[in-house]
Design a protein around this motif. Structure first.
Motif, mmCIF file in Angstrom:
data_model
loop_
_atom_site.group_PDB
_atom_site.id
_atom_site.type_symbol
_atom_site.label_atom_id
_atom_site.label_comp_id
_atom_site.label_asym_id
_atom_site.label_seq_id
_atom_site.Cartn_x
_atom_site.Cartn_y
_atom_site.Cartn_z
ATOM 1 N N GLY A 194 33.505 21.076 31.248
ATOM 2 C CA GLY A 194 34.435 20.044 31.698
ATOM 3 C C GLY A 194 35.841 20.578 31.497
ATOM 4 N N ARG A 195 36.822 19.879 32.027
ATOM 5 C CA ARG A 195 38.208 20.292 31.856
ATOM 6 C C ARG A 195 39.024 19.109 31.347
ATOM 7 N NH1 ARG A 195 40.267 22.981 36.360
ATOM 8 N NH2 ARG A 195 38.349 22.889 37.565
ATOM 9 N N GLY A 196 40.242 19.405 30.856
ATOM 10 C CA GLY A 196 41.113 18.338 30.365
ATOM 11 C C GLY A 196 40.462 17.579 29.234
ATOM 12 N N GLU A 197 40.501 16.249 29.320
ATOM 13 C CA GLU A 197 39.935 15.407 28.265
ATOM 14 C C GLU A 197 38.416 15.462 28.223
ATOM 15 O OE1 GLU A 197 40.711 12.802 31.906
ATOM 16 O OE2 GLU A 197 41.680 14.452 30.847
ATOM 17 N N ASP A 198 37.792 16.023 29.267
ATOM 18 C CA ASP A 198 36.328 16.126 29.281
ATOM 19 C C ASP A 198 35.818 17.331 28.506
ATOM 20 O OD1 ASP A 198 35.725 13.836 30.855
ATOM 21 O OD2 ASP A 198 36.403 14.912 32.634
ATOM 22 N N TYR A 199 36.636 18.366 28.362
ATOM 23 C CA TYR A 199 36.167 19.553 27.642
ATOM 24 C C TYR A 199 35.856 19.259 26.167
ATOM 25 C CZ TYR A 199 36.082 23.990 25.218
ATOM 26 O OH TYR A 199 35.723 25.024 24.400
ATOM 27 N N PRO A 200 36.721 18.536 25.419
ATOM 28 C CA PRO A 200 36.341 18.216 24.041
ATOM 29 C C PRO A 200 35.021 17.458 23.952
ATOM 30 C CG PRO A 200 38.669 17.773 24.393
ATOM 31 C CD PRO A 200 38.082 18.065 25.743
ATOM 32 N N CYS A 201 34.759 16.599 24.952
ATOM 33 C CA CYS A 201 33.495 15.866 24.960
ATOM 34 C C CYS A 201 32.329 16.797 25.237
ATOM 35 C CB CYS A 201 33.555 14.745 25.991
ATOM 36 S SG CYS A 201 34.809 13.496 25.598
ATOM 37 N N ALA A 202 32.557 17.818 26.059
ATOM 38 C CA ALA A 202 31.528 18.836 26.284
ATOM 39 C C ALA A 202 31.216 19.568 24.981
ATOM 40 C CB ALA A 202 31.981 19.823 27.362
ATOM 41 N N VAL A 203 32.251 19.838 24.186
ATOM 42 C CA VAL A 203 32.058 20.482 22.875
ATOM 43 C C VAL A 203 31.216 19.577 21.970
ATOM 44 C CG1 VAL A 203 33.218 21.299 20.786
ATOM 45 C CG2 VAL A 203 34.197 21.810 23.035
ATOM 46 N N TYR A 204 31.565 18.295 21.931
ATOM 47 C CA TYR A 204 30.815 17.337 21.099
ATOM 48 C C TYR A 204 29.349 17.275 21.532
ATOM 49 C CZ TYR A 204 29.053 12.786 19.565
ATOM 50 O OH TYR A 204 28.271 11.785 19.046
ATOM 51 N N ILE A 205 29.110 17.166 22.842
ATOM 52 C CA ILE A 205 27.741 17.048 23.347
ATOM 53 C C ILE A 205 26.962 18.337 23.105
ATOM 54 C CG2 ILE A 205 26.347 16.704 25.423
ATOM 55 C CD1 ILE A 205 28.652 14.922 26.475
ATOM 56 N N SER A 206 27.628 19.486 23.219
ATOM 57 C CA SER A 206 26.932 20.747 22.964
ATOM 58 C C SER A 206 26.424 20.796 21.527
ATOM 59 C CB SER A 206 27.855 21.935 23.253
ATOM 60 O OG SER A 206 28.861 22.075 22.266
ATOM 61 N N ARG A 207 27.164 20.210 20.614
ATOM 62 C CA ARG A 207 26.727 20.194 19.204
ATOM 63 C C ARG A 207 25.575 19.213 18.997
ATOM 64 N NH1 ARG A 207 32.779 20.747 16.500
ATOM 65 N NH2 ARG A 207 33.061 22.913 17.148
ATOM 66 N N LEU A 208 25.622 18.084 19.710
ATOM 67 C CA LEU A 208 24.483 17.160 19.655
ATOM 68 C C LEU A 208 23.211 17.850 20.135
ATOM 69 C CD1 LEU A 208 25.755 13.747 21.143
ATOM 70 C CD2 LEU A 208 25.174 14.210 18.769
ATOM 71 N N PHE A 209 23.322 18.551 21.266
ATOM 72 C CA PHE A 209 22.161 19.209 21.843
ATOM 73 C C PHE A 209 21.725 20.410 21.006
ATOM 74 C CE2 PHE A 209 22.719 17.700 26.539
ATOM 75 C CZ PHE A 209 22.512 16.398 26.110
ATOM 76 N N SER A 210 22.673 21.079 20.378
ATOM 77 C CA SER A 210 22.312 22.192 19.488
ATOM 78 C C SER A 210 21.460 21.691 18.338
ATOM 79 C CB SER A 210 23.579 22.862 18.944
ATOM 80 O OG SER A 210 24.299 23.513 19.967
ATOM 81 N N THR A 211 21.841 20.540 17.777
ATOM 82 C CA THR A 211 21.051 19.929 16.699
ATOM 83 C C THR A 211 19.692 19.487 17.220
ATOM 84 O OG1 THR A 211 23.060 19.158 15.600
ATOM 85 C CG2 THR A 211 21.003 18.070 14.992
ATOM 86 N N ALA A 212 19.679 18.895 18.419
ATOM 87 C CA ALA A 212 18.432 18.377 18.979
ATOM 88 C C ALA A 212 17.425 19.488 19.270
ATOM 89 C CB ALA A 212 18.732 17.581 20.250
ATOM 90 N N TYR A 213 17.898 20.581 19.847
ATOM 91 C CA TYR A 213 17.003 21.677 20.242
ATOM 92 C C TYR A 213 16.784 22.705 19.138
ATOM 93 C CZ TYR A 213 17.070 20.305 25.184
ATOM 94 O OH TYR A 213 16.907 19.654 26.376
ATOM 95 N N GLY A 214 17.691 22.735 18.165
ATOM 96 C CA GLY A 214 17.605 23.785 17.161
ATOM 97 C C GLY A 214 18.075 25.115 17.704
ATOM 98 N N ASN A 215 18.784 25.087 18.837
ATOM 99 C CA ASN A 215 19.345 26.289 19.459
ATOM 100 C C ASN A 215 20.858 26.130 19.566
ATOM 101 O OD1 ASN A 215 16.783 27.262 19.840
ATOM 102 N ND2 ASN A 215 16.617 26.587 21.951
ATOM 103 N N ASP A 216 21.518 27.225 19.807
ATOM 104 C CA ASP A 216 22.963 27.191 19.993
ATOM 105 C C ASP A 216 23.278 26.892 21.457
ATOM 106 O OD1 ASP A 216 25.682 27.399 19.633
ATOM 107 O OD2 ASP A 216 25.719 29.583 19.754
ATOM 108 N N ILE A 217 23.692 25.657 21.734
ATOM 109 C CA ILE A 217 24.055 25.246 23.091
ATOM 110 C C ILE A 217 25.572 25.359 23.234
ATOM 111 C CG2 ILE A 217 23.962 23.407 24.799
ATOM 112 C CD1 ILE A 217 21.227 24.527 23.942
ATOM 113 N N ARG A 218 26.007 26.037 24.266
ATOM 114 C CA ARG A 218 27.431 26.362 24.416
ATOM 115 C C ARG A 218 28.184 25.301 25.214
ATOM 116 N NH1 ARG A 218 27.557 31.959 27.298
ATOM 117 N NH2 ARG A 218 29.787 31.741 26.920
#
Length: 326
Positions: free
Chosen positions: A220-244
């Protein structure tokens, strides 16, 4: 002493038992958000009078995040710059300690975490602590909730920061009365918007079953990119993998774009998405009628990124408990 059992109050709500703490947060954060809204919006106006702020004098804002809150700080940087027209910088606690950025009486420094670092004493201007639990003080922004899951914690912190940004902008005279009225109405509608996401849970369950972690990238870009960072960490925890998470402005540098999720919280952001084969897009209703869109009922641009994040919270929950069976 009477041995008769007291009859339950007819107005008392039966206690709901949830499968786990994550489920509880998903199902109750709309009500928790409503409690914060009632605390800080009275008579159709946002109030933070207990903080003893001088909004008109604020020219610089630093958002300092402890571990786990960096995505929230990045979003707040965008929000305060846009809404308050102030220079705003997001910093980690470690980088704040190392650089000790210059402050003066026109500086507002907001620390996100359990407590302020010792170096906060050297800050001039106003310092605030955004935390889960704190006694009412002139330096505390309190969500009244703290679990460490970064689900309701994130939602409530986002809500408080957005309210504070609007409060400062209004005191500075930067908002028209019409826009301010629309913002107040949007806060009033936020509980329903969060509950509507939960009503769409069956579709999100199916999506969580189809989603694959291989080469998955949030963008995402602008105000959406920080949310992409947040969601990537949620998914990293969920999958046990490093989601970028990759800023959309840099997506051309990525070789494998076979599993992209794009965030676009406004028509403008949606129109800027490059023509790529996305696995799906998280966006407000009405941006496009593509079947590859995961849509929510949109609100003002200030709130839509939060709705993107809450949608992802539900998906992450079902990745965890759907795939692990726990």
């Amino acid at each position: 002493m009477s041995l008769l059992k007291k009859k339950p109050s007819p107005t008392a709500k039966p206690e709901i038992k949830y499968e786990n703490e994550y489920r509880k947060e998903l199902c109750t954060q709309a009500e928790l958000a409503q409690d914060i809204i009632k605390e800080h919006i009275r008579g159709g106006k946002i109030t933070f009078d207990k903080l003893r702020l001088d909004p008109k004098g604020i020219r610089t804002v630093y958002i300092v995040a402890q571990s786990g809150n960096s995505a929230l700080a990045l979003w707040a940087e965008k929000a305060f710059e846009t809404v308050c027209c102030t220079f705003t910088k997001a910093l980690s606690t470690e980088s704040f300690r190392q650089s000790l950025p210059p402050t003066d009486r026109h500086t507002l420094t907001i620390f996100i975490g359990k407590d302020m670092p010792q170096e906060a004493k050297e800050c001039q201007g106003k310092t605030l602590l955004l935390t889960g639990n704190a006694a009412p003080k002139s330096h505390a922004l309190c969500t009244h909730y703290e679990s460490g899951l970064q689900v309701a914690d994130f939602t409530l912190s986002y809500l408080l920061l957005s309210m504070l940004a609007v409060y400062i902008a209004r005191k500075k005279g930067l908002l028209t009365e019409l826009y301010y009225k629309l913002v107040i109405e949007a806060f009033a509608e936020l509980r329903a918007a969060l509950n509507n996401i939960m009503k769409n849970e069956q579709f999100l369950i199916r999506l969580s079953e189809e989603l694959k972690p291989d080469h998955l990238i949030l963008t995402g870009r602008g105000e959406d990119y920080p949310c992409a960072v947040y969601i990537s960490r949620l998914f990293s925890t969920a999958y046990g993998n490093d989601i970028r998470a990759v800023n959309l402005e840099n997506i051309g540098d990525i070789n494998d774009k076979s599993n992209l999720i794009a965030l676009a919280s406004s028509d403008r952001q949606y129109s800027l998405l490059p023509g790529l084969d996305y696995s799906f897009k998280i966006a407000p209703l009405g941006c496009d009628d593509s079947i590859k869109n995961l849509c929510y009922q949109g609100m003002l641009p200030l709130f839509n990124p939060l709705l993107s994040c809450v949608t992802a919270q539900v998906i992450a929950y079902h990745i965890i408990y759907g795939t692990k069976g726990e």
